[in-house]
Design an enzyme around this catalytic site. Structure first.
Site, PDB file in Angstrom:
ATOM      1  CE1 TYR A   1      -8.594  -5.858  -4.374  1.00  0.00           C
ATOM      2  CE2 TYR A   1      -6.505  -5.049  -5.220  1.00  0.00           C
ATOM      3  CZ  TYR A   1      -7.523  -4.989  -4.286  1.00  0.00           C
ATOM      4  OH  TYR A   1      -7.469  -4.063  -3.274  1.00  0.00           O
TER       5      TYR A   1
ATOM      6  CE  LYS B   1      -5.080  -7.220  -2.641  1.00  0.00           C
ATOM      7  NZ  LYS B   1      -5.366  -5.947  -1.981  1.00  0.00           N
TER       8      LYS B   1
ATOM      9  CD  GLU C   1      -8.285  -3.434   6.035  1.00  0.00           C
ATOM     10  OE1 GLU C   1      -7.209  -3.940   5.731  1.00  0.00           O
ATOM     11  OE2 GLU C   1      -9.382  -3.959   5.756  1.00  0.00           O
TER      12      GLU C   1
ATOM     13  CG  LEU D   1      -6.282  -7.885   2.528  1.00  0.00           C
ATOM     14  CD1 LEU D   1      -7.302  -8.805   1.866  1.00  0.00           C
ATOM     15  CD2 LEU D   1      -5.598  -7.038   1.483  1.00  0.00           C
TER      16      LEU D   1
HETATM   17  N1  PDD Z   1      -4.165  -2.954  -1.254  1.00  0.00           N
HETATM   18  N2  PDD Z   1      -5.802  -3.608   3.508  1.00  0.00           N
HETATM   19  C1  PDD Z   1      -6.467  -3.278   2.388  1.00  0.00           C
HETATM   20  C2  PDD Z   1      -7.887  -2.878   2.507  1.00  0.00           C
HETATM   21  C3  PDD Z   1      -5.825  -3.319   1.145  1.00  0.00           C
HETATM   22  O1  PDD Z   1      -6.498  -3.001   0.031  1.00  0.00           O
HETATM   23  C4  PDD Z   1      -4.454  -3.684   1.080  1.00  0.00           C
HETATM   24  C5  PDD Z   1      -3.707  -3.754  -0.220  1.00  0.00           C
HETATM   25  C6  PDD Z   1      -3.790  -4.005   2.279  1.00  0.00           C
HETATM   26  C7  PDD Z   1      -2.350  -4.430   2.310  1.00  0.00           C
HETATM   27  O2  PDD Z   1      -2.171  -5.720   1.769  1.00  0.00           O
HETATM   28  P1  PDD Z   1      -0.808  -6.160   1.062  1.00  0.00           P
HETATM   29  O3  PDD Z   1       0.275  -5.872   2.055  1.00  0.00           O
HETATM   30  O4  PDD Z   1      -0.974  -7.578   0.813  1.00  0.00           O
HETATM   31  O5  PDD Z   1      -0.660  -5.308  -0.177  1.00  0.00           O
HETATM   32  C8  PDD Z   1      -4.495  -3.971   3.469  1.00  0.00           C
HETATM   33  C9  PDD Z   1      -3.570  -3.022  -2.563  1.00  0.00           C
HETATM   34  C10 PDD Z   1      -2.132  -2.662  -2.578  1.00  0.00           C
HETATM   35  C11 PDD Z   1      -4.420  -2.221  -3.531  1.00  0.00           C
HETATM   36  O6  PDD Z   1      -5.618  -2.305  -3.422  1.00  0.00           O
HETATM   37  O7  PDD Z   1      -3.871  -1.565  -4.410  1.00  0.00           O
END
Ligand code: PDD
Length: 286
Positions: free
Chosen positions: A33, A150, A182, A206
């Site tokens: 996703y 992801k 994270e 991620l």
């Molecule tokens: N989550 N680490 C994890 C485990 C994440 O699920 C996310 C993002 C990030 C940050 O990635 P980005 O800057 O590309 O959004 C880091 C999204 C927002 C979610 O699951 O809703």
């Protein structure tokens, strides 16, 4: 009025959207996703999200359901149909359904991958949470070893958020072999003596699209950045902390496992980075 969502080529009211019970996303969490934020009716860093999606698909030998140009057109159409000016667009690709439950991947030439998108309207620029900052707890990171992909396997992050809630906090930072990987759905940072410290990229985390942009803006603004692992103890002794994600941008953290950071209010580096990120990412928005 109900949302209009996108399901495998159709724009339909959310109540009418249908996916097979045999969809591998449902049965095996066999899907990936992206979450792209929308500000002023524009997509923030669409290119970054599209490229990471391509990478996630490649790593899992999953076929792209549409081209990246078509994906942009679908995002735009959904924003238009839902009058979305601020919030997020959620996109999910799964390996589709071959009409039964069987572990091996089905033949991609016979079973097309499945594509779903929907909008989420939310105030993210002027977020009340950003003004007070978040409290986080630490939890052991027991997720799988390919966190750089992801995937929709998000049960453990849900459990982390529930543990945080039960502790009267907002989120959890995950710890593996003594260092923070994270946040449950964001990348984690601390600031010490003006230096921004965040875990280096690897399969352990991620590769956040917001992270990449924020670190680039920080370096442009002559801030010191160190990409390395840090412990919870180091974080508790830091001057400030924050997280980044597409749904929160730069979000200050004011407490870690009960230890207050600084005076318990959002720190100046997090506040400045949030402002820079908002201004700069909007300039480049599509
Ligand atoms: N989550 N680490 C994890 C485990 C994440 O699920 C996310 C993002 C990030 C940050 O990635 P980005 O800057 O590309 O959004 C880091 C999204 C927002 C979610 O699951 O809703």
């Amino acid at each position: 009025m109900s949302r209009i969502v996108y399901v495998n080529g159709d724009y339909v009211p959310e109540e009418e959207a249908k996916i097979s019970i045999f969809d591998r996303g449902f049965l095996f969490a066999d899907g990936v996703y992206e979450v792209t934020s929308v500000l002023d009716g524009k997509l923030i860093d669409f290119d970054g999200h599209a490229k990471r999606l391509e990478r996630s698909l490649n790593e899992l030998d999953m076929a792209a359901p549409v081209t990246m140009e078509e994906l942009l057109a679908i995002h735009r159409e959904l924003m238009a149909q839902n009058d979305l000016t601020e919030g997020m667009i959620y996109l999910q690709v799964t390996r589709g359904s071959d009409g039964d439950r069987d572990f091996p991947y089905p033949d991609a030439s016979k079973v097309p991958s499945s594509l779903v998108l929907f909008t989420q309207s939310k105030k993210i620029a002027d977020s009340p949470a950003a003004k007070v900052g978040m409290k986080v707890i630490s939890v052991e990171d027991i997720r799988w070893g390919r966190r750089d992909i992801k995937t929709v396997q998000l049960l453990y992050p849900c459990m982390g958020k529930m543990a945080a809630k039960a502790a009267g906090c907002d989120d959890a930072w995950m710890v593996e072999d003594g260092t923070v990987t994270e946040g449950t759905s964001n990348n984690a940072y601390i600031v010490k003596d003006g230096t921004i410290i965040t875990r280096h990229l690897s399969n352990d985390i991620l590769h956040g699209i917001t992270r990449r942009a924020v670190l680039a803006f920080a370096r442009e603004a002559q801030m010191q950045v160190e990409e390395r692992a840090f412990t919870i103890e180091e974080a508790q002794a830091a001057d400030e902390a924050f997280v980044t994600s597409a749904s929160t941008f730069v979000m200050p953290v004011v407490e870690i496992d009960g230890a207050q950071l600084g005076d318990g209010t959002p720190g100046p580096v997090a506040k400045r980075l949030r402002e820079i990120y908002l201004a700069e990412s909007l300039k480049a928005a599509l």
